[in-house]
Structures are given as C-alpha cells and as structure tokens.
Design an enzyme around this catalytic site. Structure first.
Site, PDB file in Angstrom:
ATOM      1  CD1 TRP A  35      42.872  -8.137 -11.362  1.00  0.00           C
ATOM      2  CD2 TRP A  35      41.520  -6.570 -10.954  1.00  0.00           C
ATOM      3  NE1 TRP A  35      42.286  -8.374 -10.481  1.00  0.00           N
ATOM      4  CE2 TRP A  35      41.262  -7.451 -10.183  1.00  0.00           C
ATOM      5  CE3 TRP A  35      40.600  -5.463 -11.345  1.00  0.00           C
ATOM      6  CZ2 TRP A  35      40.233  -7.413  -9.207  1.00  0.00           C
ATOM      7  CZ3 TRP A  35      39.607  -5.346 -10.289  1.00  0.00           C
ATOM      8  CH2 TRP A  35      39.442  -6.168  -9.284  1.00  0.00           C
ATOM      9  CD1 TRP A  37      45.852 -10.422 -15.489  1.00  0.00           C
ATOM     10  CD2 TRP A  37      46.631 -12.218 -17.115  1.00  0.00           C
ATOM     11  NE1 TRP A  37      45.055 -11.733 -15.376  1.00  0.00           N
ATOM     12  CE2 TRP A  37      45.803 -12.610 -16.308  1.00  0.00           C
ATOM     13  CE3 TRP A  37      47.389 -12.667 -17.945  1.00  0.00           C
ATOM     14  CZ2 TRP A  37      45.292 -13.947 -16.558  1.00  0.00           C
ATOM     15  CZ3 TRP A  37      47.004 -14.223 -18.234  1.00  0.00           C
ATOM     16  CH2 TRP A  37      46.001 -14.735 -17.485  1.00  0.00           C
ATOM     17  CG  ASP A 162      40.877 -15.954 -10.052  1.00  0.00           C
ATOM     18  OD1 ASP A 162      41.928 -15.659 -10.788  1.00  0.00           O
ATOM     19  OD2 ASP A 162      40.203 -15.039  -9.369  1.00  0.00           O
ATOM     20  CD  GLU A 386      35.434 -12.550 -15.787  1.00  0.00           C
ATOM     21  OE1 GLU A 386      34.267 -12.354 -15.532  1.00  0.00           O
ATOM     22  OE2 GLU A 386      36.339 -12.540 -15.155  1.00  0.00           O
TER      23      GLU A 386
HETATM   24  C1  DGY Z   1      38.783 -11.714  -8.447  1.00  0.00           C
HETATM   25  O1  DGY Z   1      38.460 -10.891  -7.309  1.00  0.00           O
HETATM   26  O2  DGY Z   1      37.950 -12.481  -8.657  1.00  0.00           O
HETATM   27  C2  DGY Z   1      40.070 -11.593  -9.255  1.00  0.00           C
HETATM   28  O3  DGY Z   1      40.361 -12.482 -10.003  1.00  0.00           O
HETATM   29  C3  DGY Z   1      41.247 -11.471  -8.247  1.00  0.00           C
HETATM   30  O4  DGY Z   1      42.195 -11.048  -9.032  1.00  0.00           O
END
Ligand code: DGY
Length: 415
Positions: A35, A37, A162, A386
């Site tokens: 990913w 960032w 998100d 996370e």
């Molecule tokens: C996910 O798949 O949840 C990611 O955040 C997409 O970048």
C-alpha cells in the site's frame, strides 16, 4: 499493566516479518500487498535500523509508477486470494498490476526525512528518486485540484480514511444498486464491527467499476465520477510534499520549476477548507460545494502542512485533555461517533505522528510531546494494532501492523 516489555524489538520484528522482499505488507491476511502511504511509513521505520532497506521500500513503490506520473494506492506484486478487490477488478495497465487511484502523497516527505537521517548515504538515492516524486506531485496538481486549490479525493480509499463521515453526504447521493454480486474478504480476517458496512462497500466497488469503465481516463473521470471531495488529508499532505520537494531541490540543485507557485495555490486551497461555522478544517463536496461538517483527525494535519490555526490549536488542547487516547478520527461529541469502526472514531498512531511532526515544527512543543507520549502509552500498553478505541485504548482492526510499528520506532517510542 505493561504487556509489551520490549516494544523496540517487537516493532523491528513486525517490520521484518511483514517484509515481502523489497516491499512491506501492512499486515498479514487483511492487507497482503504493498500500500502506498503505508509503505512510505514503513520506510521511515526501517530507516531506524536499516537505511538501505528504507530506500528500497520507496524505490519499489515507485517501480509501480504509471507513465503519466501516477503512483497507485496498491501494487499487487503477487496475487493473493485473501484480498478483494484484486487486480482483475481494477483492470489497470501500469508496469505492475495495481489499483487505479492514489493515496495521500507522503512519500516525498518521508524520503526527505530518510535522506536527512544520513545525507551522505542518501544523496544518490534521493537524486535518482526525485524526478519520480516530482512527476507524481505534478500528476496530482493536474488531476486532483478543485477550483479553490484544495486537493480532492476521488474514492474514499484515496484519502486513506475509508469510511470517514466526511464522505457521508456524497455517498448518500450515489446509486450503487447495480454493483452486482461480490465477495468481501476483509471481514474474514477481522471483526466486522471494526470495518466499513456493506452500504459503504457497495459504493467503494461501484466507484472502482466507474473508473475501470473509462480505463482510468482522468479527463473523463472529472465528469463521470460522482465522488469528488476536497479533503484535508489530500490537501495538507500535498502541500507538505510540495514544500519538501522544494527544499530537496534547492539543497541538491535539482530542477523543479513551478513548486513555489504550486505551494501558493495549495496554501489557498488548504485555507479554503476552513469551515467557519464548524470551527474546523473540513471536507467539501467538489461537485456541490456542500461541507461535510466533520472534525476528523485529518483536520489536525494543518501544522504538518505548515498551516497554523488558532481554532485547531484550541481543539487540539481540549482533545488532549479530555480524550484518554487522542486524536480520535471523528469528534466524540458528534452523534455518529463510533469508537471502534475504523475512521468513524478510533485513534490512529500514524495520523498522530503526522500531526505531532507539525505541532513540533510550528513550536507547539508541549502539545506535540503530550500527543507523542499518549501514543507511546497506547502502543506499549495495547500493542501494535491498526487502530485503537480512543476512550479505552482497546486495540482494533489488524494486528502486528507495519505502520504502527514504524511510528513506534521513529516517533512514539523516542523520548
Ligand atoms: C481496504 O481494502 O480496506 C483498503 O483500505 C483499501 O485501500
């Protein structure tokens, strides 16, 4: 009781365990690819014990750069059935199978930090990476600005936040009834209460379909994409990246025409995100001009961008005093606050670090130190999750998380 007696060692081990050879996955299972960032933050963590590996991380990320300068948000180096949507759904044609959107452009800023850590070792690497960093910046200036100079996100995943409430008004106007059948994989790895809802996912996938239908032609997407939101994450990180690129170009005598003008434009754009009624930096739908009305942890990235704000400082001080584990990703006094659901409440160590850099650089040493020490308490007590419940500290989402480990090594664990 402190359960993590040697967090330095644990953090290094997490980076090493998540290393897939030249790139680092955010966490096993949930996020099995590179990913954008996350990777820039992983590099910062590696720089604490293996500076060559730090450069390799960013170089691998830029090996996926498209011809037009775009650097994708995910590089699918090796197919993994545990993640959806994979490369077949995105249908992109870059040098490495990838997604078709970006993520907050923090790579230039992290590359500058890695270079400054060991300028001699880093000079050759920085010189050869610089044109690619600049090309990505120019791509963003071409395709992501709104009329005010604020930087837009064209998918909730692009801003990296998100399911943030920032997108709610825009998402509600989207029709995703024809998205079709698909199988989520994220909720097979972690608790579904910690993740975005099906309503959100339908819209995430619909937006991928819209991009794919026009082969990710950015000119077409300016009109076709119903999701275009000027956002503090993209605006503040792009402004910061432009400032860092200018500093590097001057120090190394590298040509970088136009950066001073870009900075002026982006400063105006960042200021345009001040929502006076809300008393915060906010997001704004670029199609309708409507404010989101959201005080998020991205609102606190103003100082990271070199933008001072008395209003945000007041808020920061109050949140640092009243919320046990700041900065919450959504203001706890707002009705939609949800302490466990991803970007609708939880605290994120990476956002704290970026805000902490800015507070420190702008002279708010006390606030920066308080934020750092509270983030250190959170990680050393609850581990390398996370994200965390801002009220109880309880860990949520993926475990043994790369960027939480990197944040520990570079910032939170350094007192
Ligand atoms: C996910 O798949 O949840 C990611 O955040 C997409 O970048």
């Amino acid at each position: 009781m402190n359960q993590h007696t040697n967090p330095d060692r644990e953090a290094r081990n997490i980076l090493i365990a998540n290393d897939r050879g030249g790139y680092t996955i955010p966490t096993e299972g949930l996020y099995p690819y590179q990913w954008n960032w996350d990777s820039a933050i992983a590099a910062l963590g590696f720089a604490e014990f293996d500076i060559d590996r730090a450069w390799v991380e960013i170089e691998t990320l830029f090996s996926g750069q498209w011809d037009d300068g775009m650097v994708p948000h995910i590089l699918f180096h090796k197919q993994d059935e545990g993640y959806f949507p994979g490369p077949d759904v995105w249908g992109c044609n870059g040098p490495i199978p990838s997604s078709g959107i970006i993520q907050p452009p923090i790579a230039a800023t992290m590359a500058r930090k890695i270079w400054e850590k060991d300028p001699e070792a880093g000079e050759v690497r920085m010189r050869s990476l610089f044109p690619a960093l600049l090309a990505w910046h120019r791509w963003i200036m071409t395709w992501r600005l709104d009329d005010h100079g604020a930087v837009c996100t064209t998918h909730p995943w692009e801003a990296g936040r998100d399911n943030a409430p920032d997108w709610d008004n825009t998402m509600v106007r989207m029709d995703a009834s024809d998205v079709g059948e698909y199988q989520r994989r994220d909720t097979k790895h972690v608790n579904s209460d910690d993740r975005p809802t099906k309503y959100d996912y339908d819209r995430y996938i619909k937006l991928v379909q819209i991009g794919r239908n026009v082969h990710w032609d950015q000119r077409k997407l300016l009109d076709d994409n119903p999701f275009r939101v000027a956002d503090p994450t993209m605006s503040f990180t792009t402004l910061r990246a432009a400032r860092d690129l200018l500093i590097v170009s001057e120090a190394l005598g590298l040509p970088a025409d136009g950066l001073t003008e870009d900075i002026a434009k982006l400063e105006a754009g960042a200021q345009s995100l001040w929502n006076d009624e809300l008393g915060s930096f906010d997001s704004r739908d670029a199609h309708t001009g409507e404010w989101s009305g959201s005080v998020s942890n991205a609102s606190y990235l103003c100082w990271y961008a070199g933008v001072d704000s008395k209003g945000m400082l007041q808020r920061a001080r109050s949140v640092l005093e009243t919320v046990p584990y700041p900065f919450p990703s959504y203001d706890p006094s707002m009705p939609g606050f949800d302490p466990r659901r991803y970007w609708r409440g939880p605290s994120w160590a990476i956002m704290n670090m970026l805000a902490g850099f800015g507070l420190d650089e702008m002279g708010y040493k006390k606030e920066a130190e308080l934020l750092r020490s509270k983030t250190a308490d959170l990680i050393s007590t609850f581990g390398f999750a996370e994200y965390f419940d801002p009220m109880t500290g309880s860990p949520a989402g993926g475990k043994a998380f790369t960027w939480t480990a990197a944040v520990w090594l570079h910032w939170a664990g350094r007192n």
